[in-house]
Motif scaffolding. Sequence first.
Motif, short mmCIF file in Angstrom:
data_model
loop_
_atom_site.label_atom_id
_atom_site.label_comp_id
_atom_site.label_asym_id
_atom_site.label_seq_id
_atom_site.Cartn_x
_atom_site.Cartn_y
_atom_site.Cartn_z
N GLN A 144 24.11 22.32 -31.88
CA GLN A 144 24.43 23.66 -32.36
C GLN A 144 23.41 24.70 -31.88
OE1 GLN A 144 24.58 22.78 -36.60
NE2 GLN A 144 26.82 22.67 -36.54
N THR A 145 22.21 24.26 -31.51
CA THR A 145 21.19 25.20 -31.04
C THR A 145 20.45 24.63 -29.84
OG1 THR A 145 19.37 24.32 -32.39
CG2 THR A 145 20.84 25.95 -33.44
N SER A 146 19.84 25.50 -29.08
CA SER A 146 19.05 25.06 -27.94
C SER A 146 17.80 24.31 -28.39
CB SER A 146 18.65 26.26 -27.08
OG SER A 146 17.95 27.23 -27.86
N GLU A 260 20.52 31.92 -24.98
CA GLU A 260 19.76 32.82 -25.84
C GLU A 260 19.18 33.99 -25.07
OE1 GLU A 260 16.84 30.56 -27.93
OE2 GLU A 260 18.31 29.35 -29.03
#
Length: 279
Positions: A144-146, A260
């Motif tokens: 879900q996130t880097s 991002e």
Amino acid sequence: MRDHEAELRAAWASEDAGESSAVAETLADRTATNNRRGLGGTIKDMDPADRPRERLIRLGADALSNAELVAILLSTGDREENALEKSRGLLQERGLVGLLRSDVQDLKRVTGLGEAKVTRIKAAVELAARGLADDEWPAREPFQTSKQVFDRYRGLLGDLTHEEVWVLVLDQQHCLIREERLYKGTVHGVTVRVSEMLRPVILHQGAAMIVVHNHPSGSPSPSRADRKLTSELVAGTRMMSIDFLDHVIVARSQFASMAELGLMDARFHEEAGEEQGSG
């Protein structure tokens, strides 16, 4: 009459014999102590209770020092050093991170070890790095996130001295289906073909993908080549209806995310394409 000279010589001989015996006992004690510590002699000369393999069986692997664990991998030493001494020298020279970063030929050259022992060490260290990555990331938990990507792959890529490019094939929930290392290059970089990077996603029927590669320099800042590759992947995945989630650059203690940084949105890549077309 008493022969005082003869008696004196006999006393001296007795004292000399006593001193020689004491010296011999001291040397024997010292040898025994060294053997218990793994200094000098062979592993077989050590007290059985102190041998690395026996200690692992009796106490478990977590009770052993790094040198003892490496000694088990080496199995034997050479004429000058036993396996435990050899492993201590190897760790002092390279350290655990150095073992991961060094290739087989480099280790052979620096340590003087044979190919069989060096490949055993490299295989064990590589398995440890991969196991650490697997333990840190449940197989069915979605990306879900880097930061999640970085946490999983920093142990595998962060300390390498060459660049590697990995493709993560994901399902519709963004859970990992398969991970593949597609490129391994020198410190100066690798040449990447977009079609080859899309192949594992298509082959394994992935719905989405993430690209991960490392910067041996220690700086995760995207290079011009990184930006160009990302732009080409955005175009390629759009044509193939693949959801390209991110391109994460891993360094030793930090990372950069193309998503991002805003380097994966359509407008940016359209502008980049126009600049390349007019250039």
